[in-house]
Design a protein around this motif. Structure first.
Motif, mmCIF file in Angstrom:
data_model
loop_
_atom_site.group_PDB
_atom_site.id
_atom_site.type_symbol
_atom_site.label_atom_id
_atom_site.label_comp_id
_atom_site.label_asym_id
_atom_site.label_seq_id
_atom_site.Cartn_x
_atom_site.Cartn_y
_atom_site.Cartn_z
ATOM 1 N N LYS A 198 -1.587 -10.559 -42.957
ATOM 2 C CA LYS A 198 -2.280 -10.708 -41.838
ATOM 3 C C LYS A 198 -2.317 -12.530 -41.863
ATOM 4 O O LYS A 198 -2.358 -13.746 -41.363
ATOM 5 C CB LYS A 198 -3.464 -10.557 -41.418
ATOM 6 C CG LYS A 198 -3.560 -9.607 -40.608
ATOM 7 C CD LYS A 198 -5.263 -9.701 -40.435
ATOM 8 C CE LYS A 198 -5.303 -7.416 -39.439
ATOM 9 N NZ LYS A 198 -6.174 -6.806 -40.327
ATOM 10 N N GLU A 199 -2.372 -12.798 -43.033
ATOM 11 C CA GLU A 199 -2.926 -14.904 -43.717
ATOM 12 C C GLU A 199 -1.678 -15.450 -43.144
ATOM 13 O O GLU A 199 -1.680 -16.531 -43.052
ATOM 14 C CB GLU A 199 -2.435 -14.407 -45.379
ATOM 15 C CG GLU A 199 -4.305 -14.324 -45.605
ATOM 16 C CD GLU A 199 -4.475 -14.779 -47.614
ATOM 17 O OE1 GLU A 199 -3.277 -15.225 -48.120
ATOM 18 O OE2 GLU A 199 -5.108 -13.929 -48.073
ATOM 19 N N GLY A 254 -4.336 -7.944 -46.744
ATOM 20 C CA GLY A 254 -4.457 -9.269 -45.892
ATOM 21 C C GLY A 254 -3.761 -10.071 -46.065
ATOM 22 O O GLY A 254 -3.848 -11.206 -45.422
ATOM 23 N N CYS A 279 1.106 -14.636 -41.008
ATOM 24 C CA CYS A 279 0.815 -14.524 -39.528
ATOM 25 C C CYS A 279 0.217 -15.943 -39.342
ATOM 26 O O CYS A 279 -0.121 -16.243 -38.305
ATOM 27 C CB CYS A 279 0.386 -13.305 -38.961
ATOM 28 S SG CYS A 279 1.483 -11.995 -38.870
ATOM 29 N N GLU A 280 -1.041 -16.035 -39.075
ATOM 30 C CA GLU A 280 -2.099 -16.960 -39.104
ATOM 31 C C GLU A 280 -1.500 -18.315 -39.594
ATOM 32 O O GLU A 280 -1.697 -19.587 -38.688
ATOM 33 C CB GLU A 280 -3.340 -16.959 -40.678
ATOM 34 C CG GLU A 280 -4.161 -16.239 -39.310
ATOM 35 C CD GLU A 280 -5.378 -15.299 -39.953
ATOM 36 O OE1 GLU A 280 -6.156 -16.270 -40.941
ATOM 37 O OE2 GLU A 280 -6.385 -14.577 -39.922
ATOM 38 N N PHE A 326 0.587 -10.404 -35.902
ATOM 39 C CA PHE A 326 0.957 -9.117 -37.311
ATOM 40 C C PHE A 326 0.952 -7.835 -35.975
ATOM 41 O O PHE A 326 -0.074 -7.226 -35.479
ATOM 42 C CB PHE A 326 -0.786 -9.158 -37.369
ATOM 43 C CG PHE A 326 -0.701 -8.301 -38.411
ATOM 44 C CD1 PHE A 326 0.058 -8.796 -40.286
ATOM 45 C CD2 PHE A 326 -1.375 -6.830 -38.430
ATOM 46 C CE1 PHE A 326 -0.325 -7.783 -41.100
ATOM 47 C CE2 PHE A 326 -1.523 -6.365 -39.830
ATOM 48 C CZ PHE A 326 -0.486 -6.269 -40.864
ATOM 49 N N SER A 343 0.403 -2.656 -40.418
ATOM 50 C CA SER A 343 1.389 -2.533 -42.287
ATOM 51 C C SER A 343 1.414 -0.865 -42.197
ATOM 52 O O SER A 343 0.992 0.342 -41.160
ATOM 53 C CB SER A 343 0.119 -2.340 -43.086
ATOM 54 O OG SER A 343 -1.563 -2.730 -42.812
ATOM 55 N N THR A 345 1.504 -1.769 -48.327
ATOM 56 C CA THR A 345 0.328 -2.249 -48.443
ATOM 57 C C THR A 345 -0.146 -1.738 -49.941
ATOM 58 O O THR A 345 -1.466 -1.917 -49.957
ATOM 59 C CB THR A 345 -0.112 -2.341 -46.974
ATOM 60 O OG1 THR A 345 0.023 -0.980 -46.580
ATOM 61 C CG2 THR A 345 0.573 -3.030 -45.923
ATOM 62 N N GLU A 364 4.005 -5.622 -42.560
ATOM 63 C CA GLU A 364 3.953 -5.688 -43.728
ATOM 64 C C GLU A 364 3.856 -4.388 -43.804
ATOM 65 O O GLU A 364 3.070 -3.081 -43.547
ATOM 66 C CB GLU A 364 2.095 -6.247 -44.362
ATOM 67 C CG GLU A 364 2.274 -6.306 -45.727
ATOM 68 C CD GLU A 364 1.114 -7.146 -45.875
ATOM 69 O OE1 GLU A 364 1.266 -7.538 -46.615
ATOM 70 O OE2 GLU A 364 -0.508 -7.135 -44.856
#
Ligand code: ADP
Length: 279
Positions: free
Chosen positions: A229-230, A226, A232-233, A239, A242, A209, A206
């Motif tokens: 990461k969201e 975040g 990626c989940e 991840f 950043s 950021t 990312e």
């Protein structure tokens, strides 16, 4: 098994591609002057999120770790890698193969801008011609022995990403995103394309950021935290880290000195993670 036309690549398939999700086209062979162990493409879908910067920093990081590294600039109509490495002038050729230009620390680069007399010369080429040029960067460039070749893809999910995913022996792709919803929406398309094409996604970086204050050097968030990461989940992908907006990075890139950028993420963490992945 019936021959069919693949809706993705528009070429005849021999049965195996009946659901059109997995193309079985032959990968392009390596030429006699190249021995490349790992090919990794860098993709973002959206332009301007820092894909070329990330590609160049990945190359710098792996090069600094002692690996032999090259960058194939597949962003034919918007090539920025040579400028970031301070490379100018035409690449050399022996009439059979073209030799990549070498950066000051030994990163090999091939880009359309290294085949044009002036860096602001342009080409007006349709998709198939552009894809053909990318293929020639694989078949006609004497890369020598490389541990890693990073491929800087253009934005979008069009001809060139498709050609690279189908024709090059990709170990995987790295996705570059930025925290704005607008960017994330487009980046998700790139992720879905890679999944559709069965190309492994090695991870997401990312960018932008936050911002680094040019006065005190401290980092502050700009668009919330975040989101990378969201994503990626949601897609089940690693991840990788950043990177904030850092005036130092754009200054060094503009000056052709990106190799002097200090980044623990690219010089230590990402090479550490990726060299331990099996792909
Ligand atoms: P893309 O390849 O996605 O179009 P680039 O890597 O060419 O994006 O970056 C676009 C511009 O933004 C360049 O001028 C680059 O130097 C700058 N840039 C990218 N990431 C950062 C960052 N983290 N900090 C500062 N400038 C950045």
């Amino acid at each position: 098994m019936q021959d069919s036309k693949c809706s993705t690549c528009d070429l005849e398939q021999k049965g195996e591609c009946s659901d059109n999700t997995q193309c079985v086209l032959e990968k392009l062979p390596e030429n006699d002057n190249s021995r490349i162990k790992n090919v990794i493409a860098v993709m973002s879908g959206k332009g301007g999120v820092g894909k070329s910067s990330v590609t160049s920093l990945l190359a710098c990081g792996f090069n600094q770790k002692g690996y032999k590294v090259g960058v194939l600039d597949a962003d034919i109509t918007g090539p920025s890698v040579p400028k970031m490495f301070g490379l100018r002038g035409m690449a050399e050729s022996n009439g059979v193969a073209v030799f990549p230009s070498m950066s000051s620390t030994g990163v090999k680069v091939m880009s359309l801008n290294l085949l044009m007399p002036n860096e602001d010369d342009f080409v007006i080429w349709r998709g198939p011609v552009i894809s053909g040029a990318v293929k020639q960067f694989w078949t006609d460039v004497a890369w020598g022995c490389l541990d890693y070749l990073f491929v800087d893809l253009p934005p979008g999910t069009g001809d060139v990403p498709l050609t690279v995913m189908q024709s090059l022996p990709l170990g995987g792709i790295i996705v570059v995103s930025s925290p704005q919803d607008l960017a994330a929406m487009i980046v998700k398309k790139a992720i879905k394309m890679a999944l559709h094409m069965n190309v492994p996604i090695l991870g997401l970086i990312e960018n932008m950021t936050g911002a680094v204050c040019p006065h005190c050097g401290r980092e502050f968030p700009l668009f919330g935290t975040g989101k990378g990461k969201e994503m990626c989940e949601k897609f089940g992908i690693p991840f990788l880290g950043s990177m904030p907006l850092d005036p130092q990075l754009s200054t060094l890139s503009d000056q052709g000195r990106i190799e002097q950028y200090q980044s623990d993420l690219f010089m230590e963490r990402i090479p550490w993670i990726l060299t331990r992945q099996q792909f």
